[in-house]
Write a protein that holds these residues in place. Sequence first.
Motif, short mmCIF file in Angstrom:
data_model
loop_
_atom_site.label_atom_id
_atom_site.label_comp_id
_atom_site.label_asym_id
_atom_site.label_seq_id
_atom_site.Cartn_x
_atom_site.Cartn_y
_atom_site.Cartn_z
N LEU A 181 5.17 -1.48 4.15
CA LEU A 181 3.81 -0.93 4.23
C LEU A 181 3.75 0.47 3.63
O LEU A 181 2.78 0.82 2.95
N PHE A 182 4.79 1.26 3.87
CA PHE A 182 4.81 2.60 3.26
C PHE A 182 4.85 2.50 1.74
O PHE A 182 4.15 3.25 1.04
N ASN A 183 5.63 1.56 1.23
CA ASN A 183 5.70 1.37 -0.22
C ASN A 183 4.35 0.94 -0.79
O ASN A 183 3.97 1.35 -1.90
N GLU A 238 4.89 -9.72 2.90
CA GLU A 238 5.90 -9.23 1.96
C GLU A 238 5.52 -9.60 0.52
O GLU A 238 5.63 -8.78 -0.39
N ASN A 239 5.09 -10.84 0.32
CA ASN A 239 4.72 -11.29 -1.03
C ASN A 239 3.42 -10.66 -1.50
O ASN A 239 3.29 -10.26 -2.66
N VAL A 240 2.45 -10.60 -0.59
CA VAL A 240 1.14 -10.06 -0.95
C VAL A 240 1.24 -8.62 -1.41
O VAL A 240 0.57 -8.19 -2.36
N LEU A 241 2.09 -7.83 -0.75
CA LEU A 241 2.17 -6.40 -1.02
C LEU A 241 3.20 -6.03 -2.09
O LEU A 241 3.63 -4.88 -2.16
N SER A 242 3.56 -6.98 -2.93
CA SER A 242 4.44 -6.65 -4.05
C SER A 242 3.66 -5.78 -5.04
O SER A 242 2.42 -5.83 -5.09
N GLU A 243 4.37 -5.00 -5.81
CA GLU A 243 3.71 -4.02 -6.70
C GLU A 243 2.73 -4.69 -7.67
O GLU A 243 1.64 -4.17 -7.91
N ALA A 244 3.11 -5.84 -8.22
CA ALA A 244 2.25 -6.52 -9.19
C ALA A 244 0.92 -6.93 -8.58
O ALA A 244 -0.11 -6.96 -9.27
N ASN A 245 0.91 -7.24 -7.28
CA ASN A 245 -0.31 -7.71 -6.63
C ASN A 245 -1.23 -6.58 -6.18
O ASN A 245 -2.35 -6.83 -5.75
N LEU A 246 -0.74 -5.34 -6.25
CA LEU A 246 -1.52 -4.21 -5.74
C LEU A 246 -2.24 -3.44 -6.84
O LEU A 246 -2.85 -2.41 -6.57
N LYS A 247 -2.19 -3.94 -8.06
CA LYS A 247 -2.88 -3.27 -9.14
C LYS A 247 -4.39 -3.27 -8.88
O LYS A 247 -4.99 -4.30 -8.60
#
Length: 308
Positions: free
Chosen positions: A204-206, A171-180
Amino acid sequence: MSHSFPNAEDPAHDWQMSKDYLQDCTRHILQNRMFTDCQFKVQAKSSPMQFFEAHRLILTIASPVFEKMFYGIMAEKNQPIVVEDIEPEVFKALLEYIYTGDINLESSDYYYELYYAAKKYMLPFLQKKCIIVIQENINTTNACKGYEFAELFEESSLMEYCLEVISRRTENVLSEANLKDIKLNTIITILDQDCLNVRSEMTLFNAVTICAKNNNKDKDTKPLNERGKHQSLLREALQKIRFLIMTPKEFAEGPALSDLLTKFEKFDILMNISSPASTVAMPSGFSTSTTSRKMYNDCWGRGYYNRY
């Protein structure tokens, strides 16, 4: 380049007498630029140009790349030697390691580039040290970046460790800020994991949606083959989402509003979510799994949150 030699009449001439080890001597001549016979002009895109003086023999002893550079058939004749793919601070750390065995870098982020420099100049012991520091600093913010780095350089143990962190703290890893700047290939690898700590498949879809948006920037300026590859990876990622474990409400308020799915795919998926006995088939290639992903502790035991 002028050579720097100590004055024999200088009381400090016998500086070697105060050194206990050979590395103390090599550190001294590096820091004081004594007896230098080669020079490097280091200028990466993001940093001002810097010059570094060194010693051919010491570099040659440390690295077969430097040996070929200075004494091989195609020996480098130009002075200074230009280095454009390494930051000056990192190149300085590389030299310091060769001369002293120590690594001095302010940020752990520089160890990614130091690893690259060590690989370029064939310094395997420095590569190992960099991997240790990189792994010690892997967290939810940089786990995806760390995985992509490890995959690029085929560092299997670091890849495994990053996936472990991703699986534990999904949940934390896939936050928007971490996916840049994270690649869709990496998201696909995460979607292949059966053990992920997610409250809902919507997480996961997000993540797919965010990466699709980031990877789709400036699409009109990209070559056709890159655009085609992007679409192919996006389809592969969507097909790995377990839509059938979503509630009708989750699907209606999320994927059903997205432009990543066609209206026909949305209809078919919603029919299957709403009625398991539906005779409507899932879209071709899409997951038909109705099993939620296992929590990481169910796969590997309890107590892991204490470590992260």
